[in-house]
Design a protein around this motif. Sequence first.
Motif, short mmCIF file in Angstrom:
data_model
loop_
_atom_site.label_atom_id
_atom_site.label_comp_id
_atom_site.label_asym_id
_atom_site.label_seq_id
_atom_site.Cartn_x
_atom_site.Cartn_y
_atom_site.Cartn_z
N LEU A 36 -9.63 25.51 31.78
CA LEU A 36 -8.76 25.26 30.63
C LEU A 36 -9.57 25.11 29.35
O LEU A 36 -9.18 25.60 28.29
CB LEU A 36 -7.88 24.03 30.88
CG LEU A 36 -6.81 23.74 29.83
CD1 LEU A 36 -5.92 24.94 29.57
CD2 LEU A 36 -5.98 22.55 30.27
N ARG A 43 -10.46 28.51 28.12
CA ARG A 43 -9.30 29.12 27.44
C ARG A 43 -9.14 28.53 26.05
O ARG A 43 -8.87 29.25 25.09
CB ARG A 43 -8.04 28.89 28.26
CG ARG A 43 -7.96 29.74 29.51
CD ARG A 43 -6.75 29.44 30.36
NE ARG A 43 -5.51 29.49 29.60
CZ ARG A 43 -4.40 28.84 29.94
NH1 ARG A 43 -4.35 28.09 31.03
NH2 ARG A 43 -3.32 28.94 29.19
N ARG A 44 -9.32 27.21 25.93
CA ARG A 44 -9.23 26.56 24.62
C ARG A 44 -10.29 27.13 23.68
O ARG A 44 -9.99 27.45 22.53
CB ARG A 44 -9.41 25.05 24.77
CG ARG A 44 -9.45 24.33 23.42
CD ARG A 44 -9.84 22.87 23.56
NE ARG A 44 -10.23 22.34 22.25
CZ ARG A 44 -9.85 21.17 21.79
NH1 ARG A 44 -9.09 20.39 22.51
NH2 ARG A 44 -10.26 20.76 20.61
N ALA A 83 -11.60 29.95 23.63
CA ALA A 83 -11.26 31.31 23.26
C ALA A 83 -10.05 31.38 22.31
O ALA A 83 -9.92 32.33 21.55
CB ALA A 83 -10.98 32.15 24.51
N ALA A 84 -9.19 30.37 22.35
CA ALA A 84 -7.93 30.45 21.61
C ALA A 84 -7.81 29.49 20.42
O ALA A 84 -6.98 29.70 19.55
CB ALA A 84 -6.76 30.18 22.57
#
Length: 189
Positions: A23, A26-27, A29-30
């Motif tokens: 997670l 993902r954070r 990257a986003a």
Amino acid sequence: MTAPAVRHIRLVTEIPGPRSCALLARRDAAVVAGLGRATPIAVASGQGALVTDVDGNTLIDFVGGIGTLAVGHCPPEVVQAIQAQAEQLIHLSALVGTYEPYVALCERLNVLAPISEPCKTLLSNSGAEGVENAIKFARAATGRPAIIVFDGAYHGRTLLTLSLTSRTYFKKKFGPFAPEIYRAPFPYA
């Protein structure tokens, strides 16, 4: 005798665990890096002063939403009040329309304020917005442009609140900052 908090802490993986790492990747990257990240904990749920991460580790939440969660996570009375309000109206900008719970909360805060003169309240979206409005109100009341802040304090991520914040970690590459800001050491006996 085991302290009560120790009985509630439960570690089933290293911190961060594999699901947290996924997670967090993902954070990264986003979400913009300017938001910062103080811990590698990816929280799935909370109850009272405890949070459980996505790997099943239960930890004590010592920051409570950085001072905004004094009631703890998910107290039944608060959950019920949120559910009841969500059945009536989820959000209406107070700039656009007036609704009774907004006015009632402002009235209650005005009564609770430790000020003998009449009070008025502005509910804001964030601490940074609250700080910026407080500065606007102070400037309007005094006619003075300068701001005094405590060294080491954090005020927010808007341009003005970053100007107030003394920690360079939050400020990299975002200047120039607002003028007329003076720093004082925080009083400590």
